[in-house]
Motif scaffolding. Structure first.
Motif, PDB file in Angstrom:
ATOM      1  N   THR A 150       0.713  -1.191   0.271  1.00 15.01           N
ATOM      2  CA  THR A 150      -0.064  -0.138  -0.081  1.00 15.01           C
ATOM      3  C   THR A 150       0.835   1.429   0.068  1.00 15.01           C
ATOM      4  O   THR A 150       0.266   2.247  -0.468  1.00 15.01           O
ATOM      5  CB  THR A 150      -0.871  -0.016   1.406  1.00 15.01           C
ATOM      6  OG1 THR A 150      -0.162  -0.054   2.281  1.00 15.01           O
ATOM      7  CG2 THR A 150      -1.870  -1.191   1.353  1.00 15.01           C
ATOM      8  N   ASN A 151       2.122   1.238   0.553  1.00 16.70           N
ATOM      9  CA  ASN A 151       2.842   2.537   0.956  1.00 16.70           C
ATOM     10  C   ASN A 151       4.152   2.743  -0.074  1.00 16.70           C
ATOM     11  O   ASN A 151       4.660   3.737   0.011  1.00 16.70           O
ATOM     12  CB  ASN A 151       3.288   2.545   2.358  1.00 16.70           C
ATOM     13  CG  ASN A 151       2.017   2.924   3.113  1.00 16.70           C
ATOM     14  OD1 ASN A 151       0.928   2.437   2.900  1.00 16.70           O
ATOM     15  ND2 ASN A 151       2.291   3.707   4.147  1.00 16.70           N
ATOM     16  N   ILE A 152       4.464   1.781  -0.629  1.00 21.24           N
ATOM     17  CA  ILE A 152       5.885   1.773  -1.472  1.00 21.24           C
ATOM     18  C   ILE A 152       5.830   1.958  -2.917  1.00 21.24           C
ATOM     19  O   ILE A 152       4.960   1.032  -3.631  1.00 21.24           O
ATOM     20  CB  ILE A 152       6.733   0.681  -1.173  1.00 21.24           C
ATOM     21  CG1 ILE A 152       6.800   0.362   0.497  1.00 21.24           C
ATOM     22  CG2 ILE A 152       8.097   0.613  -1.407  1.00 21.24           C
ATOM     23  CD1 ILE A 152       7.484  -0.785   1.118  1.00 21.24           C
TER      24      ILE A 152
ATOM     25  N   TRP B 111      10.646   0.371  -3.530  1.00 19.08           N
ATOM     26  CA  TRP B 111      10.949  -1.032  -3.385  1.00 19.08           C
ATOM     27  C   TRP B 111      12.339  -1.585  -3.832  1.00 19.08           C
ATOM     28  O   TRP B 111      12.824  -2.261  -3.229  1.00 19.08           O
ATOM     29  CB  TRP B 111       9.800  -1.542  -4.063  1.00 19.08           C
ATOM     30  CG  TRP B 111       9.601  -3.109  -4.132  1.00 19.08           C
ATOM     31  CD1 TRP B 111       9.775  -4.114  -4.778  1.00 19.08           C
ATOM     32  CD2 TRP B 111       9.303  -3.947  -2.569  1.00 19.08           C
ATOM     33  NE1 TRP B 111       9.209  -5.430  -4.306  1.00 19.08           N
ATOM     34  CE2 TRP B 111       9.071  -5.274  -3.138  1.00 19.08           C
ATOM     35  CE3 TRP B 111       9.393  -3.501  -1.342  1.00 19.08           C
ATOM     36  CZ2 TRP B 111       8.834  -5.955  -1.955  1.00 19.08           C
ATOM     37  CZ3 TRP B 111       9.229  -4.405  -0.379  1.00 19.08           C
ATOM     38  CH2 TRP B 111       8.888  -5.708  -0.768  1.00 19.08           C
ATOM     39  N   GLU B 112      12.861  -1.215  -5.143  1.00 15.89           N
ATOM     40  CA  GLU B 112      13.984  -1.674  -5.536  1.00 15.89           C
ATOM     41  C   GLU B 112      15.249  -1.257  -4.872  1.00 15.89           C
ATOM     42  O   GLU B 112      16.188  -1.890  -4.378  1.00 15.89           O
ATOM     43  CB  GLU B 112      14.208  -0.900  -6.958  1.00 15.89           C
ATOM     44  CG  GLU B 112      13.435  -1.517  -7.969  1.00 15.89           C
ATOM     45  CD  GLU B 112      13.873  -2.782  -8.900  1.00 15.89           C
ATOM     46  OE1 GLU B 112      14.923  -3.080  -8.370  1.00 15.89           O
ATOM     47  OE2 GLU B 112      13.072  -3.005  -9.790  1.00 15.89           O
ATOM     48  N   TYR B 113      15.044  -0.049  -4.177  1.00  7.51           N
ATOM     49  CA  TYR B 113      16.221   0.461  -3.475  1.00  7.51           C
ATOM     50  C   TYR B 113      16.394  -0.349  -1.914  1.00  7.51           C
ATOM     51  O   TYR B 113      17.171  -0.667  -1.569  1.00  7.51           O
ATOM     52  CB  TYR B 113      16.151   1.939  -3.103  1.00  7.51           C
ATOM     53  CG  TYR B 113      17.109   2.512  -2.020  1.00  7.51           C
ATOM     54  CD1 TYR B 113      18.456   2.924  -2.568  1.00  7.51           C
ATOM     55  CD2 TYR B 113      16.678   2.669  -0.631  1.00  7.51           C
ATOM     56  CE1 TYR B 113      19.121   3.507  -1.426  1.00  7.51           C
ATOM     57  CE2 TYR B 113      17.592   3.078   0.137  1.00  7.51           C
ATOM     58  CZ  TYR B 113      18.920   3.482  -0.240  1.00  7.51           C
ATOM     59  OH  TYR B 113      19.831   4.234   0.824  1.00  7.51           O
TER      60      TYR B 113
ATOM     61  N   ARG C   1       1.304  -8.354  -7.009  1.00  5.87           N
ATOM     62  CA  ARG C   1       2.142  -9.323  -7.875  1.00  5.87           C
ATOM     63  C   ARG C   1       3.578  -8.905  -8.135  1.00  5.87           C
ATOM     64  O   ARG C   1       4.325  -9.579  -8.083  1.00  5.87           O
ATOM     65  CB  ARG C   1       1.175  -9.768  -8.552  1.00  5.87           C
ATOM     66  CG  ARG C   1       1.588 -10.695  -9.879  1.00  5.87           C
ATOM     67  CD  ARG C   1       1.964 -12.155  -9.079  1.00  5.87           C
ATOM     68  NE  ARG C   1       2.836 -12.845 -10.238  1.00  5.87           N
ATOM     69  CZ  ARG C   1       2.815 -14.375 -10.325  1.00  5.87           C
ATOM     70  NH1 ARG C   1       2.153 -15.050  -9.451  1.00  5.87           N
ATOM     71  NH2 ARG C   1       3.961 -15.039 -11.004  1.00  5.87           N
ATOM     72  N   LEU C   2       3.393  -7.877  -8.854  1.00  6.60           N
ATOM     73  CA  LEU C   2       4.589  -7.155  -9.419  1.00  6.60           C
ATOM     74  C   LEU C   2       5.695  -6.980  -8.322  1.00  6.60           C
ATOM     75  O   LEU C   2       6.781  -7.550  -8.546  1.00  6.60           O
ATOM     76  CB  LEU C   2       4.515  -5.996 -10.348  1.00  6.60           C
ATOM     77  CG  LEU C   2       5.623  -5.029 -10.663  1.00  6.60           C
ATOM     78  CD1 LEU C   2       6.355  -5.983 -11.400  1.00  6.60           C
ATOM     79  CD2 LEU C   2       5.122  -3.846 -11.131  1.00  6.60           C
ATOM     80  N   MET C   3       5.467  -6.377  -7.207  1.00  6.56           N
ATOM     81  CA  MET C   3       6.531  -6.323  -6.136  1.00  6.56           C
ATOM     82  C   MET C   3       6.918  -7.704  -5.687  1.00  6.56           C
ATOM     83  O   MET C   3       8.109  -7.683  -5.387  1.00  6.56           O
ATOM     84  CB  MET C   3       5.654  -5.669  -4.854  1.00  6.56           C
ATOM     85  CG  MET C   3       5.110  -4.151  -5.314  1.00  6.56           C
ATOM     86  SD  MET C   3       4.476  -3.093  -3.831  1.00  6.56           S
ATOM     87  CE  MET C   3       6.193  -2.698  -3.120  1.00  6.56           C
TER      88      MET C   3
ATOM     89  N   TRP D 113       6.158   2.079   6.681  1.00  3.24           N
ATOM     90  CA  TRP D 113       6.894   2.765   5.572  1.00  3.24           C
ATOM     91  C   TRP D 113       6.392   4.259   5.604  1.00  3.24           C
ATOM     92  O   TRP D 113       5.712   4.853   5.024  1.00  3.24           O
ATOM     93  CB  TRP D 113       6.139   2.294   4.072  1.00  3.24           C
ATOM     94  CG  TRP D 113       7.331   2.593   3.059  1.00  3.24           C
ATOM     95  CD1 TRP D 113       7.121   3.671   2.114  1.00  3.24           C
ATOM     96  CD2 TRP D 113       8.522   1.989   2.905  1.00  3.24           C
ATOM     97  NE1 TRP D 113       8.349   3.689   1.542  1.00  3.24           N
ATOM     98  CE2 TRP D 113       9.160   2.608   1.637  1.00  3.24           C
ATOM     99  CE3 TRP D 113       9.196   1.108   3.567  1.00  3.24           C
ATOM    100  CZ2 TRP D 113      10.611   2.229   1.298  1.00  3.24           C
ATOM    101  CZ3 TRP D 113      10.395   0.564   3.012  1.00  3.24           C
ATOM    102  CH2 TRP D 113      11.082   1.364   2.054  1.00  3.24           C
ATOM    103  N   HIS D 114       6.966   4.985   6.674  1.00  2.00           N
ATOM    104  CA  HIS D 114       6.583   6.337   6.924  1.00  2.00           C
ATOM    105  C   HIS D 114       7.301   7.408   6.129  1.00  2.00           C
ATOM    106  O   HIS D 114       8.554   7.134   6.042  1.00  2.00           O
ATOM    107  CB  HIS D 114       7.083   6.248   8.403  1.00  2.00           C
ATOM    108  CG  HIS D 114       6.424   7.954   8.966  1.00  2.00           C
ATOM    109  ND1 HIS D 114       5.211   7.783   9.317  1.00  2.00           N
ATOM    110  CD2 HIS D 114       7.147   9.023   9.551  1.00  2.00           C
ATOM    111  CE1 HIS D 114       4.936   9.101   9.802  1.00  2.00           C
ATOM    112  NE2 HIS D 114       6.013   9.750   9.731  1.00  2.00           N
TER     113      HIS D 114
END
Length: 426
Positions: A32-34, A39-41, A98-100, A294-295
């Motif tokens: 929901t937050n990234i 996400w890659e980093y 799914r992609l994540m 994920w603030h």
């Protein structure tokens, strides 16, 4: 793809026929937050640090930080109050999730996905405070079908419950239904329960359903012995299966119950070593305050309910907390010494339980975690062993002075300033 497995009566995991130490990071709010770029980093850094599993909540985390992203698994019947209409699914949400997961798998991570966090199930501590999004029982079958369709070919571990007290028959009914439906659809995938902090009770109905045990020693500063007390309880009370402390205190998490204070690098490292040397040797999970929710700067945090944690730093600060490297170092140490299963030993004669000791089954390697510096007296003649002390803060190594008499060994104090690991090798 190779998947994580558990052999009968084993306390450890296998993957592709090899020993597998489960080193997870807690990223409950990923879906929901990234952003994909974030996400890659995040994944790249955690891979460098030695992590191999990411724990994610499939549905929105109830105490996630505020976000400008608009990912929702279900349509809202009250968008302002964020109340779901449990009828159909938002396909874009599951495509994004799914992609994540595919990106994480491509980088070598396994997935541990929470199916129903406790606020979605009736009569849990969370749903009693926030009942607006309790999933209708008749919707479970449809939801599990969507979960299976989206994720099962990626061979995740399914964590059926999240932070759950399973005290009522209705709560058990929900989780048993979810577990049974997933087992029919994905019979080879591992299942477990993530239970409420400081709890050591698994209802009898679930013992043969789950493949391994997760406990959480949690974020309460008044219970610093929980990492090893819970490990001991699961090790002695239940049939032999892998045990993991899946939620020790998170780095820089404010103490629960609005108590003033935070957990820092030493605290999370202490929780990890105490857990692994006390029976929970199958793996360990790290958490950083600011990562699980994920603030981001200027966004809201929490709901003022539950444990009442103090505010986090933003994710891009929290991802740099040093404790994550300590968890990777723990995994590295066990792999370097070729250690798979560790058996807790009660051979430390010092008048405290905080010093933890474990060994391999053949006693070729022994490990003692010493949180506070002192002479260590062991009820064993260790004259046939090489003994080293590793400074867990700076990773320096010392050759200690050792005295052996009357079948007992005294390992004299080191001169490091923080906690240390004594490695005893035949």
């Amino acid at each position: 793809m190779p998947q994580i497995t558990v052999e009968k009566n084993s306390r450890t995991f296998k993957k592709d026929g090899k020993d597998f130490f489960y080193l997870a990071d807690t990223c409950w709010s990923a879906f929901t937050n990234i952003t994909i770029e974030e996400w890659e980093y995040y994944l790249n850094l955690r891979k460098y640090q030695g992590f191999n599993v990411i724990q994610i909540n499939i549905l929105p985390q109830w105490d996630a930080s505020g976000t400008e992203l608009n990912y929702s698994p279900l349509p809202y019947k009250d968008e302002k109050a964020k109340i779901f209409d449990f009828t159909e699914f938002n396909e874009e949400y599951f495509k994004h999730a799914r992609l994540m997961c595919e990106i994480a798998k491509d980088k070598g991570f396994d997935l541990a996905l929470v199916v129903l966090w406790c606020n979605y199930v009736p009569n849990t501590w969370a749903s009693k405070m926030l009942s607006s999004n309790v999933m209708p029982y008749e919707f479970i079958e449809k939801y599990i079908g969507k979960v299976h369709e989206t994720f099962s070919d990626l061979e995740p571990i399914y964590i059926i419950s999240g932070d759950t007290d399973i005290d009522t028959e209705e709560t058990k009914k929900y989780y048993l239904r979810a577990a049974e439906d997933l087992r029919k659809k994905a019979p080879d995938l591992l299942q477990t329960l993530h239970i409420k902090g400081r709890l050591d009770v698994i209802p009898e109905e679930f013992i043969d359903v789950i493949d391994f045990y997760m406990y959480q020693s949690g974020h309460n500063a008044e219970n610093p012995a929980m990492p090893y007390l819970l490990a001991e309880s699961f090790y002695t009370k239940y049939p032999a299966k892998p045990i993991i402390n899946a939620e020790p205190c998170y780095e820089q998490m404010g103490y629960s119950r609005q108590m003033y204070g935070r957990f820092y690098q030493f605290d999370v490292r202490r929780a990890a070593w105490m857990s692994v040397l006390s029976g929970a040797c199958a793996g360990i999970t790290y958490g950083a305050h600011g990562i699980y929710s994920w603030h981001k700067i200027g966004k809201s945090f929490g709901m003022g309910l539950g444990e009442g944690f103090d505010s986090p730093n933003s994710w891009n600060d929290a991802i740099k907390y040093p404790g994550a490297w300590d968890y990777g170092h723990l995994k590295y140490m066990l792999e370097m010494y070729g250690v798979n299963e560790l058996v807790p030993l009660n051979k430390v004669l010092n008048p405290t339980k905080d010093i933890r000791m474990a060994a391999t089954k053949n006693l070729d390697e022994m490990f003692i975690y010493v949180p506070i510096n002192t002479n260590i007296k062991v009820d064993e003649d260790l004259s046939g062993y090489d003994i080293k002390i590793i400074d867990l803060e700076h990773k320096n190594v010392c050759n200690p002075n050792v005295k052996i008499a009357d079948g007992k060994t005294i390992i004299q104090m080191h001169n490091f300033e923080k906690d240390a690991l004594i490695v005893i090798k035949r």
